[in-house]
Scaffold this motif. Structure first.
Motif, PDB file in Angstrom:
ATOM      1  N   TRP A   1      25.530  -6.484 -22.997  1.00 54.17           N
ATOM      2  CA  TRP A   1      23.832  -6.392 -22.788  1.00 54.17           C
ATOM      3  C   TRP A   1      22.868  -7.129 -23.502  1.00 54.17           C
ATOM      4  O   TRP A   1      22.095  -8.522 -22.994  1.00 54.17           O
ATOM      5  CB  TRP A   1      23.190  -5.408 -22.053  1.00 54.17           C
TER       6      TRP A   1
ATOM      7  N   SER B   1      21.604 -11.009 -22.427  1.00 59.76           N
ATOM      8  CA  SER B   1      20.014 -10.985 -23.009  1.00 59.76           C
ATOM      9  C   SER B   1      19.378 -12.198 -23.537  1.00 59.76           C
ATOM     10  O   SER B   1      18.728 -13.313 -22.685  1.00 59.76           O
ATOM     11  CB  SER B   1      19.479  -9.910 -22.965  1.00 59.76           C
TER      12      SER B   1
ATOM     13  N   ARG C   1      29.780  -5.462 -16.753  1.00 58.97           N
ATOM     14  CA  ARG C   1      29.350  -5.545 -18.427  1.00 58.97           C
ATOM     15  C   ARG C   1      30.145  -6.595 -18.876  1.00 58.97           C
ATOM     16  O   ARG C   1      29.275  -7.765 -19.207  1.00 58.97           O
ATOM     17  CB  ARG C   1      28.219  -4.742 -18.584  1.00 58.97           C
TER      18      ARG C   1
END
Length: 94
Positions: free
Chosen positions: A25, A29, A66
Motif C-alpha cells: 500500500w 501510494s 495488494r
C-alpha cells in the motif's frame, strides 16, 4: 528516504504477511500519478520485493490482492517497469 525504508522493512520482515501488505500500500501510494517515483521504486528493489512477497505468501489473499495493485501501479504508463516485472517473475506471481 521513504522508499528505502519501505523496501527494507519488506525484506527484513519477509515472513510477515501484514508487513508485506502494508509495504504494498505504501508503494502504491508513493507511486500514484508520479512517474519519477515509479522509476525510483524499481531502481531501489521495490519490484523485486513485491514479487518475492507474492511468491512467499502465495496462499494469502490479502498479499496477492495488494501485490497485484502494487505491480499495476508500478507498471502503469511505464514500459521499463513492465519489462522488469516480467523479467523478475511478476507475471507468474500473479
Amino acid at each position: 528516504g521513504g522508499i528505502e525504508a519501505v523496501v527494507a522493512a519488506m525484506r527484513a520482515h519477509a515472513g510477515a504477511a501484514g508487513v508485506q501488505e502494508g509495504g504494498f500500500w505504501a508503494l502504491c501510494s508513493l507511486s500514484s500519478n508520479n512517474d519519477a517515483i515509479k522509476v525510483k521504486i524499481a531502481t531501489l528493489g521495490g519490484i523485486e520485493a513485491v514479487v518475492a512477497a507474492m511468491d512467499a505468501h502465495a496462499g494469502v489473499e490479502g498479499v496477492q490482492e495488494r501485490g497485484c495493485w502494487a505491480l499495476c501501479r508500478l507498471c502503469y504508463n511505464n514500459d521499463e517497469n513492465k519489462v522488469k516485472i516480467a523479467e523478475l517473475g511478476g507475471i507468474e506471481a500473479v
